[in-house]
Scaffold this active site. Structure first.
Site, PDB file in Angstrom:
ATOM      1  N   CYS A  24       1.197  -1.567   0.430  1.00  0.00           N
ATOM      2  CA  CYS A  24      -0.190  -0.047  -0.285  1.00  0.00           C
ATOM      3  C   CYS A  24       0.758   1.202  -0.221  1.00  0.00           C
ATOM      4  CB  CYS A  24      -1.059  -0.125   1.375  1.00  0.00           C
ATOM      5  SG  CYS A  24      -1.951   1.166   1.249  1.00  0.00           S
ATOM      6  N   CYS A  52      -0.593   4.253   2.585  1.00  0.00           N
ATOM      7  CA  CYS A  52      -0.730   3.747   4.229  1.00  0.00           C
ATOM      8  C   CYS A  52      -0.563   3.170   4.248  1.00  0.00           C
ATOM      9  CB  CYS A  52      -1.452   4.806   4.421  1.00  0.00           C
ATOM     10  SG  CYS A  52      -2.938   3.875   3.802  1.00  0.00           S
ATOM     11  N   SER A  53      -1.227   2.252   4.681  1.00  0.00           N
ATOM     12  CA  SER A  53      -1.240   0.499   5.594  1.00  0.00           C
ATOM     13  C   SER A  53      -2.039  -0.189   5.085  1.00  0.00           C
ATOM     14  CB  SER A  53      -0.838   0.409   6.699  1.00  0.00           C
ATOM     15  OG  SER A  53      -1.876   2.386   7.512  1.00  0.00           O
ATOM     16  N   CYS A  54      -3.586  -0.083   3.567  1.00  0.00           N
ATOM     17  CA  CYS A  54      -4.209  -0.696   3.057  1.00  0.00           C
ATOM     18  C   CYS A  54      -3.951  -2.648   3.428  1.00  0.00           C
ATOM     19  CB  CYS A  54      -4.526  -0.442   1.948  1.00  0.00           C
ATOM     20  SG  CYS A  54      -6.128   1.073   2.264  1.00  0.00           S
TER      21      CYS A  54
END
Lengths: 110, 202
Positions: free
Chosen positions: B106, B109-111
């Site tokens: 991602c 961000c941090s999906c």
């Protein structure tokens, strides 16, 4: 298969995570809105070697931005309430659970 | 446990006080139920992790109809095993082949596919991984100890809030006699992100 790694290093990280997921499920914001806000905070604040603490600090900052935007909680209100929790902690004898009701200022107001 | 000779005050660290303040404000406004927050935390600490994804992979390896379904509609095929996303996200399964290896990131961000892998490891959230795996995937995979033949293309999939990817690794050779539950044990978290391969005990 290795055991699943522990996702949080400290309880506050778990609480921050749970708060955001719960507010999303209650419909306060869409996940797209959340990811967009979090992306911006991460781009501005994250170092090249982030820890879970740094990462979940970004979650809290992003959540506070959304709460301010939606006029749910101003930064001032969050600061005042945070200070109340610190006073409550100081007023609590060691070994007992810390409750916000123990904040001496809060009791004086009543 | 503590045998201090004197009483002293409690202290909250700054982050704990800040989270408690937010919870207080939101609870007072009727926006959150603290019990629901505890239930969410408990779910991610104890119930959801890469083992969910490993069950999906093992089923795909042993059941061609399921693999087809996974390829066509991963959200439904994964939900059929009881794993559903909380954010209404769509799942897409990306299948490794001798010609193409898949890896997930991602970049913003941090999906991450929580329902099948739990929460992401720290490195997945780090800026170096997020930027470098796109620019030089082969070098990044080598740092994970994964060296692929030059003839294998590497495709990088960038997750979003709406679409999350699950890498379906190739079934290791020599596992023809293993049943589905034994295969589950071979599938690592990293194999499902694409930064590793299933592990066969030597």
């Amino acid at each position: 298969m290795q055991p699943d790694p522990r996702p949080f290093d400290e309880p506050w990280q778990a609480q921050a995570f749970g708060l955001v997921v719960h507010l999303h499920e209650r419909g306060l914001f869409s996940w797209t809105e959340w990811a967009g806000t979090l992306s911006n905070v991460i781009a501005a604040e994250q170092s090249d070697t982030p820890t879970n603490a740094e990462y979940y600090r970004c979650w809290l900052t992003a959540l506070e931005q959304i709460l301010a935007q939606k006029k749910i909680a101003t930064p001032d209100l969050i600061d005042i309430t945070t200070q109340a929790w610190h006073r409550a902690a100081h007023a609590t004898p060691h070994g007992q659970p810390i409750m916000l009701e123990s904040d001496p200022k809060r009791i004086e107001v009543k | 446990m503590h045998d201090h000779p004197h009483d002293h005050d409690n202290n909250l660290d700054p982050m704990t006080a800040r989270v408690r303040a937010l919870e207080t404000i939101l609870t007072d406004k009727g926006l959150v139920d603290p019990k629901a927050i505890d239930a969410i935390v408990d779910t991610y600490e104890t119930k959801i992790g890469p083992r969910n994804g490993a069950k999906v992979i093992a089923k795909a390896w042993t059941n061609p109809d399921y693999a087809d379904w996974l390829a066509k509609d991963a959200t439904a095929a994964i939900a059929d095993l009881g794993f559903t996303g909380r954010q209404g996200e769509h799942m897409q399964a990306v299948f490794n082949t001798p010609d193409q290896h898949n890896v997930v990131v991602c970049t913003l961000c941090s999906c991450y596919p929580w329902s099948v892998l739990g929460l992401p490891p720290v490195w997945y959230k780090s800026p170096p991984y997020r930027s470098r795996v796109v620019l030089e995937p082969r070098a990044v995979l080598a740092e994970f100890g994964l060296t692929l033949p030059e003839t294998t293309k590497i495709r990088v999939w960038d997750s979003t809030a709406e679409v999350r990817y699950l890498v379906i690794p190739m079934r290791p050779e020599g596992t023809e006699n293993m049943d589905e539950s034994a295969l589950v044990d071979l599938v690592t978290r990293d194999a499902m992100i694409g930064t590793g391969l299933p592990q066969v005990a030597s």
